[in-house]
Design a protein around this motif. Structure first.
Motif, short mmCIF file in Angstrom:
data_model
loop_
_atom_site.label_atom_id
_atom_site.label_comp_id
_atom_site.label_asym_id
_atom_site.label_seq_id
_atom_site.Cartn_x
_atom_site.Cartn_y
_atom_site.Cartn_z
N SER A 1 0.81 -1.22 0.00
CA SER A 1 0.00 0.00 0.00
C SER A 1 0.84 1.27 0.00
CB SER A 1 -0.98 -0.01 1.18
OG SER A 1 -0.30 -0.30 2.39
N ASP A 2 1.80 1.38 0.92
CA ASP A 2 2.60 2.61 1.00
C ASP A 2 3.46 2.81 -0.25
OD1 ASP A 2 1.57 2.13 3.53
OD2 ASP A 2 3.39 2.68 4.60
N THR A 3 4.09 1.73 -0.69
CA THR A 3 4.98 1.81 -1.85
C THR A 3 4.22 1.52 -3.14
OG1 THR A 3 6.85 1.09 -0.47
CG2 THR A 3 7.13 0.98 -2.86
N GLY A 4 3.47 0.43 -3.15
CA GLY A 4 2.81 -0.01 -4.37
C GLY A 4 1.69 0.88 -4.83
N ILE A 5 1.07 1.61 -3.91
CA ILE A 5 -0.02 2.52 -4.29
C ILE A 5 0.45 3.97 -4.16
CG2 ILE A 5 -2.37 3.32 -3.81
CD1 ILE A 5 -3.00 0.47 -2.84
N PHE A 6 0.73 4.42 -2.93
CA PHE A 6 1.05 5.83 -2.73
C PHE A 6 2.32 6.25 -3.47
CE2 PHE A 6 -1.36 6.68 1.52
CZ PHE A 6 -2.55 6.78 0.82
N ASP A 7 3.42 5.60 -3.18
CA ASP A 7 4.68 6.02 -3.78
C ASP A 7 4.66 5.89 -5.30
OD1 ASP A 7 7.58 6.81 -3.53
OD2 ASP A 7 7.80 4.88 -4.54
#
Length: 198
Positions: A149-155
């Motif tokens: 979520s943090d890397t795969g979506i937001f970042d």
């Protein structure tokens, strides 16, 4: 500052709702303008259809997607609040990401790789799950969910992830710990989203 909260839980009396209320109150106390998009209340249609894809390729993005993209565009910060189901996002929120974080809006492919089109925004996620946190930590699930979520979506789209809260054993812990979790939400939101730091 404008803060968008995307909320995904079907029950009005859920603990996630209490978390949402705590986050909203804390943000407003810090002077934020808060918009909540409650996906279940909105009856958001989560399935990315062939018609959606064709319309977006033709430059005619469906109205419900445009509405959500407008809220996202205007936000300085975005928070997702949702329960972990089967170690991932509820289907309605996954569908929100599929449809709203669309190619050409949230990201594109440039000459040097991925163009992140939502840069300049801060992101935060709050999750609940029934499994004890210690178990998820030990087996690597917590780290895996953060990467997803943090890397795969937001970042991936340029949103800077400032933090991620996980609350485990929901449904098994007592009232005192539930209240302590809500206090942690309030304190964390105030720490991450001081208006003069955005």
């Amino acid at each position: 500052m404008k803060h968008l909260i995307v909320f995904a839980h079907p029950n009005e009396d859920s603990y996630n709702r209490a978390i949402l209320n705590s986050a909203v109150q804390s943000l407003k106390a810090e002077g934020h303008e808060v918009t909540v998009r409650d996906l279940y209340a909105l009856k958001f249609q989560p399935v990315l259809t062939p018609e959606d894809t064709a319309a977006m390729r033709a430059g005619q993005t469906p109205e419900d997607i445009l509405t959500e993209q407008k809220y996202l565009t205007e936000a300085d910060a975005v928070t997702f609040i949702y329960p972990i189901w089967w170690t991932g996002l509820p289907a309605i929120l996954k569908g929100y990401v599929d449809r709203v974080f669309a190619y050409g809006y949230a990201y594109a492919y440039g000459e040097t790789g991925i163009d992140k089109l939502l840069t300049g925004k801060k992101g935060f996620i709050i999750n609940t799950h029934g499994t004890p946190s210690e178990i998820y930590d030990q087996i690597g699930m917590t780290a895996g969910m953060k990467i997803t979520s943090d890397t795969g979506i937001f970042d991936f789209v340029g949103i800077e992830s400032v933090g991620h809260l996980f609350f485990g054993s929901i449904g098994q812990i007592g009232e005192a710990e539930l209240k302590a979790n809500l206090q942690q939400v309030e304190q964390t939101v105030k720490r991450y989203f001081r208006v003069n730091e955005l």
